[in-house]
Write a protein that holds these residues in place. Structure first.
Motif, PDB file in Angstrom:
ATOM      1  N   HIS A  44      38.727 -48.097  -2.392  1.00 34.05           N
ATOM      2  CA  HIS A  44      37.850 -48.373  -3.542  1.00 34.05           C
ATOM      3  C   HIS A  44      37.896 -47.301  -4.618  1.00 34.05           C
ATOM      4  CE1 HIS A  44      36.460 -51.237  -0.555  1.00 34.05           C
ATOM      5  NE2 HIS A  44      36.360 -52.005  -1.611  1.00 34.05           N
ATOM      6  N   ASN A  64      31.083 -54.534  -0.422  1.00 34.23           N
ATOM      7  CA  ASN A  64      32.267 -55.142  -1.030  1.00 34.23           C
ATOM      8  C   ASN A  64      33.173 -55.924  -0.088  1.00 34.23           C
ATOM      9  OD1 ASN A  64      33.649 -52.958   0.325  1.00 34.23           O
ATOM     10  ND2 ASN A  64      32.815 -51.673  -1.292  1.00 34.23           N
ATOM     11  N   HIS A 102      33.159 -42.172  -4.419  1.00 32.89           N
ATOM     12  CA  HIS A 102      33.358 -42.857  -5.703  1.00 32.89           C
ATOM     13  C   HIS A 102      32.100 -42.840  -6.570  1.00 32.89           C
ATOM     14  CE1 HIS A 102      36.894 -43.820  -3.692  1.00 32.89           C
ATOM     15  NE2 HIS A 102      36.355 -44.705  -2.886  1.00 32.89           N
ATOM     16  N   ILE A 133      28.685 -40.805  -1.647  1.00 30.91           N
ATOM     17  CA  ILE A 133      29.911 -41.600  -1.531  1.00 30.91           C
ATOM     18  C   ILE A 133      30.889 -41.089  -2.589  1.00 30.91           C
ATOM     19  CG2 ILE A 133      30.920 -43.899  -1.534  1.00 30.91           C
ATOM     20  CD1 ILE A 133      28.127 -45.014  -0.971  1.00 30.91           C
ATOM     21  N   CYS A 144      28.209 -50.435   4.941  1.00 27.60           N
ATOM     22  CA  CYS A 144      29.364 -51.010   4.257  1.00 27.60           C
ATOM     23  C   CYS A 144      30.521 -51.107   5.242  1.00 27.60           C
ATOM     24  CB  CYS A 144      29.769 -50.175   3.053  1.00 27.60           C
ATOM     25  SG  CYS A 144      31.276 -50.756   2.294  1.00 27.60           S
ATOM     26  N   LEU A 145      30.684 -50.079   6.080  1.00 24.64           N
ATOM     27  CA  LEU A 145      31.758 -50.167   7.073  1.00 24.64           C
ATOM     28  C   LEU A 145      31.334 -49.761   8.474  1.00 24.64           C
ATOM     29  CD1 LEU A 145      34.578 -47.481   6.939  1.00 24.64           C
ATOM     30  CD2 LEU A 145      32.161 -47.047   6.591  1.00 24.64           C
ATOM     31  N   SER A 187      26.241 -48.755  -0.905  1.00 25.30           N
ATOM     32  CA  SER A 187      27.707 -48.723  -1.002  1.00 25.30           C
ATOM     33  C   SER A 187      28.184 -48.263  -2.377  1.00 25.30           C
ATOM     34  CB  SER A 187      28.358 -50.078  -0.676  1.00 25.30           C
ATOM     35  OG  SER A 187      28.455 -50.875  -1.831  1.00 25.30           O
ATOM     36  N   CYS A 188      29.487 -47.992  -2.466  1.00 21.40           N
ATOM     37  CA  CYS A 188      30.061 -47.539  -3.730  1.00 21.40           C
ATOM     38  C   CYS A 188      30.131 -48.660  -4.748  1.00 21.40           C
ATOM     39  CB  CYS A 188      31.444 -46.933  -3.506  1.00 21.40           C
ATOM     40  SG  CYS A 188      32.618 -48.042  -2.731  1.00 21.40           S
ATOM     41  N   ARG A 247      33.564 -56.117   9.892  1.00 24.58           N
ATOM     42  CA  ARG A 247      33.419 -55.026   8.935  1.00 24.58           C
ATOM     43  C   ARG A 247      32.114 -54.261   9.132  1.00 24.58           C
ATOM     44  NH1 ARG A 247      35.995 -51.639   5.219  1.00 24.58           N
ATOM     45  NH2 ARG A 247      34.485 -51.008   3.658  1.00 24.58           N
ATOM     46  N   CYS A 279      27.823 -44.091   3.266  1.00 21.73           N
ATOM     47  CA  CYS A 279      28.426 -45.429   3.193  1.00 21.73           C
ATOM     48  C   CYS A 279      27.655 -46.456   4.016  1.00 21.73           C
ATOM     49  CB  CYS A 279      29.866 -45.391   3.692  1.00 21.73           C
ATOM     50  SG  CYS A 279      30.959 -44.422   2.654  1.00 21.73           S
ATOM     51  N   HIS A 314      31.536 -41.410   4.887  1.00 12.62           N
ATOM     52  CA  HIS A 314      31.745 -42.547   5.790  1.00 12.62           C
ATOM     53  C   HIS A 314      30.989 -42.436   7.124  1.00 12.62           C
ATOM     54  CE1 HIS A 314      34.944 -43.356   2.938  1.00 12.62           C
ATOM     55  NE2 HIS A 314      35.275 -44.469   3.558  1.00 12.62           N
ATOM     56  N   ASP A 342      40.983 -43.737   0.048  1.00 10.27           N
ATOM     57  CA  ASP A 342      40.013 -44.813   0.228  1.00 10.27           C
ATOM     58  C   ASP A 342      40.340 -45.873  -0.807  1.00 10.27           C
ATOM     59  OD1 ASP A 342      37.003 -45.380   1.371  1.00 10.27           O
ATOM     60  OD2 ASP A 342      37.351 -46.222  -0.614  1.00 10.27           O
TER      61      ASP A 342
HETATM   62  S1  SF4 Z   1      33.896 -49.146   0.379  1.00  9.32           S
HETATM   63 FE1  SF4 Z   1      32.201 -48.698   1.686  1.00  9.32          FE
HETATM   64  S2  SF4 Z   1      33.096 -47.317   3.180  1.00  9.32           S
HETATM   65 FE2  SF4 Z   1      34.503 -47.310   1.456  1.00  9.32          FE
HETATM   66  S3  SF4 Z   1      33.802 -45.620   0.160  1.00  9.32           S
HETATM   67 FE3  SF4 Z   1      32.755 -47.455  -0.530  1.00  9.32          FE
HETATM   68  S4  SF4 Z   1      30.801 -47.416   0.535  1.00  9.32           S
HETATM   69 FE4  SF4 Z   1      32.166 -46.055   1.606  1.00  9.32          FE
END
Ligand code: SF4
Lengths: 200, 470
Positions: free
Chosen positions: B131, B429, B110, B108, B410-411, B346-347, B435, B407, B64, B129
C-alpha cells in the motif's frame, strides 16, 4: 550468480483465479524474522483443517510430491508485497511458476529469487493442468532460452515471459544488488541533482 | 508510451542507468521500513558486509505486529516481541531514524510519511508494503516492494524497475453527500477490475479529485494496488502544498518557494499523452460495499448481489467461491446483511478526517448489542488529535473501543482478529479469505461512515439514511 536457463521436473496444478498472497501464506507466519521455516507454510489454510490434518490440497497429494513447477491460473499472487509468498513456494520446492497472469509485485519478487514466472493462454493452461492431473509423472522442461516448454522431451508449447525478467535469469543477474552497487558513483550523481536531496 | 506525464518526469529524473536486463536502475528518494519485511533484508546486507547506503533517506516505524490494546513491553506475543527487538537493534546498528512508541510519531508507515512531511511531490518512494501507493497522493511514484528489494534499497538506495504504461482516470463532477473517497476508489476497482491495472500506473484527475483533500486523495491512491496498478498518483496542486507547509520534514520558509516551483514543474503537462484514458462521473457513485473475496466484488449499498452468469467465464470460479465463502446469495440485497464486527482504521481510512466523519455518524448513537466495534487511529498523532477534539469520547459513548495506533485487524498479525465465521464491516482495504485472522472469517469493505452505520444497525445500512435524521 547462477544462470538459470532450464528448469526440469514434474508439475503441480493449483487451480483458481486471483489466488492472493494471504492464501499463499497467511499473515501469522510473517511473524517469523527469518525465511527459514517458510517451506512448511505455503497454502497452509487451504491444506490443513483446524486439527492440522491435510484436506487433500495438491501440495499434499502423493502423485505431486517432488514437483518443482507450479501451474496456476489468472492474477496469481495478487495482494501483498510479502516476499514470504514466493519464499514459501521456493522453500517447499517450487523452481518455476507457469500461469495465465501474475500480479506484478509477486512476479518481481519471484525473479529476485531466481524463479521464472512464465505465461501461457487460458486454453493452454487448461491443457497443461489436465495433463499434470492425468499423468502426474510427466517430465516437463522449461527452456528459458527458447521460451518453449517441453513435455517428455517433445515441444509442448511456447510461453511468454517478461523480457527483462528472462534476461536477468538467463544471464545470472537476477540477484540485483551487485548490479545496482556497480553504479554507486552514478547513483550519487543522480541523487545530487535532485533538488529535494540537496535541500532545495 | 505516455509522454509529458508526472510519471515520465519522475522516472526520468531518477533513472541512474539502463541495466543489462533491460530494466532501469531507479534512485529511490525515500525508503520507509517497518518491522515485518525488514529483518531478513537487514540480515542479507549484514551477511554481505554492506551498509545502509543513504541512512538519512531511510525512516523506520512499527505498525503491523503491534498490539493496539496495551503496548507495554515486552509484548504478550513472544514472536511479536522478537520482531520488535529485531527492528530496534537493526535501526541502531545501521543508523536509521526510528519512530517508535516513545517518539509520539509512531504509526502505520503510510500514515506517518505524509504526516511528518517526509512524502513530497516528485519523489520516488519505496516501502516493503504494497500500500505504498498511498504516497502517490502527493504526486510521487511510490512502490510497494518485496524483502529482497528492501535489501537492494538499503544497500544501494536503488531499485531495478520496468517502466509502466500510464492510464489517466478522470472522475468529474461532485460527489453526493454520504459518498466518500473510499467509495470512489472501490467504484473504480469495481469498474476496471482487480486485474485492470496490471502493467499501469494510474494517474487520477478530474474535478472530483481537484476538490478532494489530501487525506481523501491518499485513500484513493492507497487502493490503486487493489486494482492491479503498481502505483497511483494525483498531480500536486495548491491543496498538496498547503498540506505540506509547516510539517516537520517539509522544506522550511526560506526554501519554500523554490520547492513549490519544483513541485509544480513535476506535474503532468496540459498536453501530456497517456496510454489509456477512462472517464467516470462522480454523480454515479453511491456508497459501495464489497460482498466477495476480491476488492472488485462490490455493489452500491442499495443494489442486489449480481447473478453468477453476469460475470465473464474467467470470473465465474472466483465468484462461486466468493458466494460460498461469504455465505451470501445472488439476488439478495446487501443492505440488511448482519455483521458481527465493526472495524475503523488502517492506512486506507485511519486518518483524522476519517475519524471525524465516523464520529459525526456515531455521535449520540449506540452500537448494536450484537456487534463488537473498535476504532484504531492510524498513528499516535492521529490519536492525540482525535482525543483533543473529543472524538474518543464520542466513540466510547457509542460503544466503540478506542485503541492505540497500528494496523490492527487490517491484516491481523496482532491480537485483533476475526473469530470463526464472523463477518466484519471494515474500513480497511482487503477482503481476501483469511485476511482478518480467521480462515472462515468474512470481510465487507466500506467507508468509515458506512462502518458506523452498520455497527449501529447491526446490519449493512445506507449511511445516508442516518444523515437525514441527524
Ligand atoms: S494495508 Fe493494512 S497491514 Fe498494510 S500497512 Fe496498511 S494498515 Fe497496515
Amino acid at each position: 550468480m547462477n544462470k538459470i536457463n532450464q528448469i526440469e521436473g514434474k508439475a503441480v496444478p493449483v487451480e483458481g483465479n486471483d489466488i492472493d498472497t494471504d492464501r499463499i501464506i497467511p499473515a501469522r507466519y510473517l511473524k517469523e524474522i527469518t525465511f527459514t521455516n517458510m517451506g512448511k507454510y505455503p497454502f497452509y489454510d487451504e491444506r490443513f483443517d483446524a486439527q492440522g490434518k491435510p484436506k487433500g490440497h495438491p501440495f499434499d497429494l502423493p502423485q505431486f510430491a517432488g514437483s518443482n513447477i507450479l501451474l496456476v491460473n489468472q492474477n496469481f499472487g495478487c495482494g501483498s508485497s510479502r516476499e514470504h509468498a514466493p519464499q514459501s513456494l521456493m522453500r517447499w520446492g517450487i523452481k518455476a511458476v507457469i500461469g495465465e497472469s501474475f500480479a506484478e509485485i509477486f512476479a518481481g519478487n519471484c525473479t529476485m529469487l531466481g524463479i521464472p514466472t512464465a505465461t501461457v493462454s487460458q486454453a493452454e493452461m487448461a491443457r497443461l493442468q489436465a495433463l499434470a492431473k492425468e499423468k502426474p509423472q510427466t517430465k516437463f522442461l522449461l527452456d528459458l532460452d527458447k521460451k518453449v516448454l517441453f513435455s517428455e522431451g517433445k515441444e509442448h508449447l511456447k510461453f511468454d515471459i517478461h523480457e527483462s525478467k528472462r534476461n536477468a535469469l538467463v544471464n545470472g543477474t537476477w540477484d540485483s544488488t551487485s548490479l545496482l552497487l556497480a553504479n554507486a558513483p552514478k547513483t550519487s550523481a543522480v541523487a545530487g541533482k535532485l533538488p529535494y536531496v540537496s535541500g532545495f | 508510451m505516455a509522454k509529458g506525464t508526472l510519471y515520465n518526469k519522475v522516472w526520468d529524473s531518477h533513472a541512474v542507468e539502463k541495466l543489462p536486463t533491460g530494466q532501469t536502475q531507479l534512485f529511490i528518494g525515500l525508503h520507509l521500513i517497518h518491522e515485518v519485511t525488514s529483518p531478513q533484508a537487514f540480515d542479507m546486507i549484514a551477511e554481505k558486509g554492506l551498509k545502509v547506503a543513504f541512512p538519512d533517506r531511510t525512516f523506520a516505524t512499527v505498525d503491523h505486529i503491534v498490539p493496539t490494546k496495551s503496548q507495554a513491553r515486552p509484548f504478550e506475543d513472544a514472536e511479536a516481541e522478537q520482531m520488535m527487538g529485531a527492528i530496534e537493534s537493526n535501526v541502531k546498528k545501521f543508523g536509521v531514524p526510528f519512530f517508535d512508541f516513545k517518539s509520539g510519531n509512531q504509526g502505520i508507515v503510510h500514515i506517518i510519511g505524509p504526516e511528518m512531511g517526509l512524502t513530497q511531490p516528485g519523489m520516488t518512494i519505496a516501502c516493503g508494503d504494497s500500500h505504498t501507493s498511498t504516497h502517490g497522493a502527493f504526486g510521487t511514484l511510490a512502490f510497494g516492494i518485496g524483502t529482497t528489494q528492501v535489501r537492494d534499497v538499503l544497500a544501494t538506495q536503488c531499485l531495478a524497475m520496468d517502466e509502466l504504461k500510464v492510464r489517466r482516470i478522470n472522475v468529474n463532477g461532485k460527489l453526493n453527500p454520504g459518498v466518500y473517497a473510499k467509495d470512489v476508489t472501490l467504484y473504480i476497482i469495481q469498474k476496471l477490475g482487480v486485474k485492470g491495472g496490471i502493467g499501469y500506473a494510474y494517474e487520477y484527475g478530474g474535478t472530483a479529485f481537484d476538490a478532494m483533500t489530501m487525506e481523501e486523495r491518499m485513500t484513493v491512491c492507497n487502493m490503486a494496488i487493489e486494482g492491479g496498478a503498481r502505483v497511483g498518483y494525483v498531480n500536486p496542486d495548491q491543496t498538496t502544498f498547503d498540506y505540506l507547509k509547516g510539517r516537520k520534514y517539509a522544506p522550511g520558509a526560506d526554501k519554500w518557494n523554490k520547492a513549490v516551483t519544483y513541485w509544480k514543474s513535476m506535474a503532468s503537462e496540459k498536453d501530456a499523452e497517456f496510454d489509456d484514458v477512462v472517464n467516470f462521473n462522480a454523480a454515479d457513485i453511491e456508497p459501495v460495499v464489497t460482498w466477495g473475496i476480491t476488492p472488485d466484488q462490490s455493489v452500491g449499498v442499495n443494489a442486489k448481489l449480481p447473478s453468477v452468469n453476469s460475470f465473464s467465464a474467467d470470473e465465474v470460479k472466483t465468484v462461486e467461491l466468493a458466494y460460498k465463502h461469504m455465505d451470501l446469495k445472488p439476488g439478495q440485497a446487501i443492505k440488511g446483511t448482519p455483521i458481527d464486527v465493526a472495524f475503523i482504521g488502517s492506512c486506507t481510512n485511519g486518518r483524522i478526517s476519517d475519524l471525524r466523519e465516523a464520529a459525526k455518524v456515531a455521535k449520540g448513537r449506540k452500537v448494536s448489542k450484537s456487534v463488537r466495534a473498535f476504532v484504531v487511529p492510524g498513528s499516535q498523532q492521529v490519536k492525540a488529535q482525535a482525543e483533543k477534539e473529543g472524538l474518543d469520547k464520542i466513540f466510547s459513548e457509542a460503544g466503540f473501543e478506542w485503541r492505540a495506533a497500528g494496523c490492527s485487524m487490517c491484516l491481523a498479525m496482532n491480537p485483533d482478529k476475526l473469530k470463526g465465521h464472523e463477518i466484519s464491516a471494515s474500513s480497511s482495504n482487503r477482503n481476501f479469505i483469511g485476511r482478518q485472522g480467521s480462515k472462515e472469517g468474512r470481510t465487507m469493505l466500506m467507508s468509515p461512515a458506512m462502518v458506523v452505520a452498520a455497527a449501529v444497525a447491526g446490519t449493512v445500512s445506507d449511511v445516508r439514511d442516518l444523515m437525514k435524521t441527524s
